[in-house]
Design an enzyme around this catalytic site. Sequence first.
Site, mmCIF file in Angstrom:
data_model
loop_
_atom_site.group_PDB
_atom_site.id
_atom_site.type_symbol
_atom_site.label_atom_id
_atom_site.label_comp_id
_atom_site.label_asym_id
_atom_site.label_seq_id
_atom_site.Cartn_x
_atom_site.Cartn_y
_atom_site.Cartn_z
ATOM 1 C CE LYS B 13 12.576 26.697 123.218
ATOM 2 N NZ LYS B 13 11.295 27.399 123.170
ATOM 3 C CB THR B 58 11.397 27.116 127.053
ATOM 4 O OG1 THR B 58 10.594 27.742 126.058
ATOM 5 C CG2 THR B 58 10.528 26.690 128.228
ATOM 6 C CG ASP B 59 13.784 32.034 122.920
ATOM 7 O OD1 ASP B 59 13.549 31.432 121.859
ATOM 8 O OD2 ASP B 59 14.552 33.019 122.997
ATOM 9 C CG PHE B 155 10.968 -19.613 126.657
ATOM 10 C CD1 PHE B 155 11.584 -19.153 127.827
ATOM 11 C CD2 PHE B 155 9.587 -19.522 126.564
ATOM 12 C CE1 PHE B 155 10.834 -18.617 128.864
ATOM 13 C CE2 PHE B 155 8.825 -18.981 127.594
ATOM 14 C CZ PHE B 155 9.459 -18.532 128.744
ATOM 15 N NE ARG B 172 13.782 -18.127 122.400
ATOM 16 C CZ ARG B 172 13.120 -17.415 123.305
ATOM 17 N NH1 ARG B 172 11.806 -17.267 123.212
ATOM 18 N NH2 ARG B 172 13.760 -16.847 124.326
ATOM 19 C CD GLN B 215 12.505 -13.068 131.152
ATOM 20 O OE1 GLN B 215 12.905 -13.665 130.139
ATOM 21 N NE2 GLN B 215 11.224 -12.919 131.434
ATOM 22 C CG ASN B 241 11.426 -12.448 122.801
ATOM 23 O OD1 ASN B 241 11.777 -12.607 121.639
ATOM 24 N ND2 ASN B 241 11.464 -13.430 123.696
ATOM 25 C CG HIS B 243 7.573 -12.754 119.503
ATOM 26 N ND1 HIS B 243 8.298 -13.313 120.531
ATOM 27 C CD2 HIS B 243 6.617 -12.004 120.104
ATOM 28 C CE1 HIS B 243 7.784 -12.919 121.699
ATOM 29 N NE2 HIS B 243 6.768 -12.116 121.463
#
Lengths: 294, 294, 294, 294
Positions: B13, B58-59, B155, B172, B215, B241, B243
């Site tokens: 569940k 599942t109940d 970068f 950046r 990274q 990332n 942007h």
Amino acid sequence: MSAVRLGTNQYGKAENRVFRVYRDTDRHEVRDLNVTSQLWGDFETAHTKGTNETIVATDTQKNTIFAKSKEVGISSPEAFLLALADHFTSEFSWVTGGKWQAEEYGWARINDHDHSFYRSAPEVRTAALTRDGDVDHLFSGFHGLTVLKTTASGFTGYPRDKYTTLPETEDRILATDIATRWRYNTTSLDFEATYKRVKEIIMETFTNHYSYALQQTLYIMGEEVINQVPEIDEIRFSCPNKHHFTYDLERFGLENPNEVFIAADRPYGLIEATIVREDAQEAPTAWAGIAEFC
Amino acid sequence: MSAVRLGTNQYGKAENRVFRVYRDTDRHEVRDLNVTSQLWGDFETAHTKGTNETIVATDTQKNTIFAKSKEVGISSPEAFLLALADHFTSEFSWVTGGKWQAEEYGWARINDHDHSFYRSAPEVRTAALTRDGDVDHLFSGFHGLTVLKTTASGFTGYPRDKYTTLPETEDRILATDIATRWRYNTTSLDFEATYKRVKEIIMETFTNHYSYALQQTLYIMGEEVINQVPEIDEIRFSCPNKHHFTYDLERFGLENPNEVFIAADRPYGLIEATIVREDAQEAPTAWAGIAEFC
Amino acid sequence: MSAVRLGTNQYGKAENRVFRVYRDTDRHEVRDLNVTSQLWGDFETAHTKGTNETIVATDTQKNTIFAKSKEVGISSPEAFLLALADHFTSEFSWVTGGKWQAEEYGWARINDHDHSFYRSAPEVRTAALTRDGDVDHLFSGFHGLTVLKTTASGFTGYPRDKYTTLPETEDRILATDIATRWRYNTTSLDFEATYKRVKEIIMETFTNHYSYALQQTLYIMGEEVINQVPEIDEIRFSCPNKHHFTYDLERFGLENPNEVFIAADRPYGLIEATIVREDAQEAPTAWAGIAEFC
Amino acid sequence: MSAVRLGTNQYGKAENRVFRVYRDTDRHEVRDLNVTSQLWGDFETAHTKGTNETIVATDTQKNTIFAKSKEVGISSPEAFLLALADHFTSEFSWVTGGKWQAEEYGWARINDHDHSFYRSAPEVRTAALTRDGDVDHLFSGFHGLTVLKTTASGFTGYPRDKYTTLPETEDRILATDIATRWRYNTTSLDFEATYKRVKEIIMETFTNHYSYALQQTLYIMGEEVINQVPEIDEIRFSCPNKHHFTYDLERFGLENPNEVFIAADRPYGLIEATIVREDAQEAPTAWAGIAEFC
């Protein structure tokens, strides 16, 4: 001094929304994909030293995806992913593999018109490819196909303990959103025809039996697929049991012989199973990060 | 005759929304969880023959989750999952394990009030436990923590091919939604304090370095966690990332020295990495179906 | 002393997920609705004094919705809302009106099967009714119908100022998600046939012209609806211009004659218009809280 | 010949994601907005004849939003919307007004760092401005602030009919997501301080009373705002009653004195009310298309 090391890693550009039009004649064709590219290889120093000499920029991966959709075209999501894998693993010596995934959204012509379309497919078609050196694993699938039976479904014979209150029933609604992936034993087949065929088998099988539990329904859907499509070795399903509870109308002096239901959101049953060709190997690690369960 | 067999499978569940109030004094405490239980074991005949004698409904799993939140309480999501695992694997002999997961939503008091709260945590806390016979794997983590640096990120130095158009930059915006999971080497620790500490380390580390790439940022965040928390053997990150592109204002006769950005939705970079304690084993299969990548 | 008063108000139960099965014969029929009921009337003291003697519990509204789906059935969403309005305004003297809304999800038979269905409709059908004393306003509509033309669309001739950089084009992709509502001048009509007909007109009209702008396309779609369906006095559209930008492939030595596009998420154009029968009154206040714009 | 005419209409660019950094000193400041611009005026021929000579391109509106975020800056969402309105209505003679809206996402410094932030605000701040010739309506608000009381809430004294089954209670959980908008009687005030103050009043008032119904709670929250902030003439709330049902544990031999709840998704109560300054006019049409209800 640090006592850690870099483990499993991958990176790339996700969800590139490529819309490709074929317009060589007045009767246009379209393919509408959402493509994710992630590379595997030697990216150690980018992580540990901050030097990026092996990091193929995710922006470059994006440009490549759009360029390749022109250069090689999109005959199928699967063929397109194979072309991307070939490119990245040949262009950059330190890229030894990767994972490429696509969703495709299905369009149909409005009144058979040449260049007017509507988004018709209820399901999202999926494709995924992992390449690790010489080893490819190729998957197709779909998700978001909602199906329902108003009868011919029950649930009985389950064990009872002190927390069990569910009454047994031999007539209930069975509803689910089918999410499925299947793994091919080859990369050379007609992906368009196979996709269409598998979807047909699954839908047809859903209708043609009394369901003793969603587990059983998933199994026989998978069994039919494996039996009928020799290029498929494994198929997985991850399917919610979307509960439709009969609404208690007796309180208002009304009968409710399975006519009025309340559709519940959460919690829901979650049933997941793999059906495998008898003489094939399961490839559990291949599914990781692609399918919904291990 | 059928040439298929049942492979890996699990069911249960999902998304049981347990809200637990402690009200022994006037100063109430709350825990707000979303719990998913899935069982592993011998469910073969339910799939292949439609007989449900081993299918714990599942109940029943739902009822058990709510009952246990009273019987054992919720001192932490992790402890609660361990209690569920103990219950299901001891109550039903054919249940040999399973996967239990929880999300927790964080509430804070409004003006330090005794019984009035607001949902304050930006992140969703997560816990996951797999048990397979005698082997437990226990994870904690979170997702949805959005962080951003307006500078001290660049970068450069990446390889260029014919599809590379990205200009190098030494200044950046770096923005991401942190999704992380870590794996414990024990199930006996102070989960509340550890969660708080790991989150602090990650946020603190995010601020204190010049980022040469996402990274590298993920790596040093993981490195700090492993170095400072001996109970953790592995930590994974799956981070977009996000942007933020400088908007071209020169066309309007305006300078834009990294002041005006357009935040993009898709595509986005997707950076995923595992940082491992040097002398520990990676447990890649343990992550399947729990973490965001293989 | 307080210098405030209660203004406009309404309350009720939202998003009642009614699933209705007709099973008088072996060939079952289904209706799948999401119903919201909100009442208007004298609820002053509940707000200002905390006395609830006029507050028809939202739980009662829920029960009523499910009971009425048995008692009167669901021949159409519109007819069902009218029945709810009749009930609440006659049962409780101080309830002078209200707003009732429904979404309907469209199912089709799998292979023409008697009791197996899949959710087939790409669009969500909508209905809304306001009643204020003797005055009813009844609306039908839909949203989520995504349509696209790969050519026969341009955008030229617009004014240019110092912030204008968009190049004119006589050939672009035009794509939108159609959201529309129309207001009837009667409550007595064949709702099923009319819904089907309006959707057909809109889709057909989308295909059959060169679009100078989305504004023009919305207008002529509305014009056709008003001209062909006498029971409709007004129709509104709220439609995003879902930009598909040609990807710049020249940088890679590739031509791109409108073949490769990137589908953008945000920002998007947002075009909204009302088309009115010449001799009818617009009912702008009637739309408030129902349609997407004033 | 066509018997239709163009009615109410508006168009523009939606969801421009403006991220503005102030970096004049080492201690950076950020504003993170989602801005929508829609114009009102004479756009008749674009709809009816396909000529675009009055259609200020939505792309131009986008460029203008980003340019203005540099030229005038973003001291508050409200001041920014006023600047946009001034620009568009003065630049283009046929643009007689429009609707401008913004969402703002709240960031806080990580450990008081100069340029590292996390998205901290649980709520989304909103602002909206309509201008129609000389008449401005200016709104502020927020949505997504989830609050909850574990006691000091009941619901009794409501009318009962044959569909009423809800038991009365004097102790329940009251939970809601507060969505609110307020209308100013001036455009000249300290928007930052006022926003902060209104949010404080609403949260404080939520804590300090026994709630006889959500209606009453909304009313007194609004009453406090109107009483304490003279620049506000009207405030609206649209708040779900997020039901937390006590889970029935007696079936398992357990007591549940309001300790274990299941949080439900749908249906939910939906309570909406306007609180107005006694001597002010309600401006119902001004809310259309901005607030959640009429």
